[in-house]
Design a protein around this motif. Sequence first.
Motif, short mmCIF file in Angstrom:
data_model
loop_
_atom_site.label_atom_id
_atom_site.label_comp_id
_atom_site.label_asym_id
_atom_site.label_seq_id
_atom_site.Cartn_x
_atom_site.Cartn_y
_atom_site.Cartn_z
N GLY A 262 0.82 -1.21 0.00
CA GLY A 262 0.00 0.00 0.00
C GLY A 262 0.85 1.26 0.00
O GLY A 262 0.42 2.32 0.44
N MET A 263 2.07 1.12 -0.52
CA MET A 263 2.96 2.28 -0.52
C MET A 263 3.39 2.66 -1.93
O MET A 263 4.16 3.59 -2.12
CB MET A 263 4.20 1.97 0.32
N GLY A 264 2.88 1.95 -2.91
CA GLY A 264 3.32 2.15 -4.29
C GLY A 264 3.09 3.56 -4.80
O GLY A 264 4.04 4.27 -5.13
N LEU A 265 1.83 3.95 -4.88
CA LEU A 265 1.54 5.28 -5.44
C LEU A 265 2.15 6.40 -4.60
O LEU A 265 2.72 7.34 -5.17
CB LEU A 265 0.03 5.46 -5.61
N PRO A 266 2.07 6.33 -3.24
CA PRO A 266 2.75 7.38 -2.46
C PRO A 266 4.25 7.43 -2.73
O PRO A 266 4.82 8.52 -2.86
CB PRO A 266 2.48 6.97 -1.01
N LEU B 32 8.61 -4.93 -0.01
CA LEU B 32 9.50 -4.31 -0.99
C LEU B 32 9.31 -2.80 -1.04
O LEU B 32 10.27 -2.04 -1.08
CB LEU B 32 9.27 -4.93 -2.37
N SER B 33 8.06 -2.36 -1.04
CA SER B 33 7.79 -0.93 -1.13
C SER B 33 8.31 -0.18 0.10
O SER B 33 8.69 0.98 0.02
CB SER B 33 6.29 -0.68 -1.25
N ASP B 34 8.30 -0.86 1.23
CA ASP B 34 8.81 -0.26 2.45
C ASP B 34 10.30 0.04 2.30
O ASP B 34 10.78 1.11 2.68
CB ASP B 34 8.56 -1.25 3.60
N ALA B 56 16.27 -6.50 -7.54
CA ALA B 56 15.81 -5.33 -8.29
C ALA B 56 15.59 -4.15 -7.33
O ALA B 56 15.96 -3.01 -7.63
CB ALA B 56 14.53 -5.65 -9.05
N VAL B 57 14.98 -4.42 -6.19
CA VAL B 57 14.75 -3.37 -5.19
C VAL B 57 16.09 -2.86 -4.66
O VAL B 57 16.31 -1.65 -4.54
CB VAL B 57 13.87 -3.90 -4.03
N ALA B 58 17.00 -3.78 -4.36
CA ALA B 58 18.31 -3.38 -3.85
C ALA B 58 19.03 -2.51 -4.86
O ALA B 58 19.67 -1.51 -4.50
CB ALA B 58 19.14 -4.62 -3.53
N SER B 59 18.89 -2.87 -6.14
CA SER B 59 19.53 -2.09 -7.19
C SER B 59 18.91 -0.70 -7.30
O SER B 59 19.61 0.31 -7.37
CB SER B 59 19.42 -2.82 -8.52
N ALA B 60 17.57 -0.64 -7.30
CA ALA B 60 16.88 0.65 -7.42
C ALA B 60 17.28 1.56 -6.27
O ALA B 60 17.50 2.75 -6.45
CB ALA B 60 15.37 0.43 -7.44
#
Lengths: 316, 109
Positions: A262-266, B32-34, B56-60
């Motif tokens: 739930g953090m994508g768009l933000p 991942l988003s966190d 991919a997340v680590a790279s970004a």
Amino acid sequence: MEYSVIHELVHRLKVSHAMSTDYVTVPPNVAMRVAQQRMREARAGGMPVTRGDEMVGIVTTEDVILWLDGGGRDDLVEQWMTRDVVTVDRRWPLTEAMGLFGKTGFGRLPVLDEGGQLCGVITPESILKSLLDEVSAMLTAKDEAESGRATMDGSVLRIEFDVPARDYERAGMASVRVKRELAARGFKPQLQRRVAIATHECETNLIIHTTEGGRIVALVDDGSVKLTVSDKGPGIEDIERAMVPGFSTASDFVRDLGFGAGMGLPNIRKCADRFEIRSKRGSGTWLHLEFDVTPGDRAPADPPSTDGGGEEVRIR
Amino acid sequence: MTVAELGAALGLTPCTPVSDREVTGAIVSDLLSDVLANGAPDYVWITIQTHRNVAAVASAQGLAAVILTAGRAPNEDLVSLAETESVTVFTSLQPTYTVAGLLYGLGVR
């Protein structure tokens, strides 16, 4: 490459894919010497003998050798050519032609069109070449599906990705590619990072939430990086709610993989300098992001541009 | 502290070449988003996720290293992507809580 791929290819590809249309011919009523000379110049092991549009035979190196053995007299081609020619139809699958090569031991076969007219010559080499070309095209297509297509449009770099729905393993391929391209163009890590994070969130959204996947187009020039992300549905019910950190409609399965926080768009909004989203339940979602490139975001290109194409490299 | 020093101090098993990047901090998360939101360049990421998106997340995010805990092994494509993106991937038999505590004790704050 697995055997089954080649097997499938020789059934799918037609003789017309693999034949050469750049072949030499000889009329029947000229001297064998002419045939010998043409074959040597064209480095051909044989050639069709034609009278006008009609094929009347084939003459090969073997015929030339026999003729030379016999003294190399002023004979005509029609005295040495084979009249009963094995031919293939250009509509046949390649496997048919390959079978004939095996059965006859010939090194080349004339190809006829639907009307029975000569339209090409097929050889084991031309078959091999067509198979290699096809396999290489398949690998390129696979590669593009994995890591996108990058093209230059003037001084603008365009990178496109088709992101399929529910291919969770593939998430991150677009962001890795975009970051790599930015790094190669001398953009500093801070900008690479903002763009890569936003790209990752965008592709994750396409994978998790869309019905048919979607498309990411990145446009990169000296002054900005622009991302446009579009899909065909299902659309976002309530965009304002979707923008609230922690709000998610993702399934438990997806959350177990670490998505759907739930953090994508933000996150995306935070990374971009400009953020525009349009969506309607029942149709698709369209997202446009812009990242400003300040002089500090770029290191000198490597190697420095010397073509005088108007690209100014700023160092700061 | 560098990635190599940290790996040796915690007795971690490397799955990719170990770098000498200086570690600036750490984040613990399985979302991942966190990590994309709250990580920072040259951080170490402690997680139980093992699929390719971790790399991919680590790279970004520009992370220095990832520690996969609780005896979890990385997927093969995670290792190959991490290697091309120059992110060190370690595994540990210990749970996330313990690894994080040890890291904190080593002065990574």
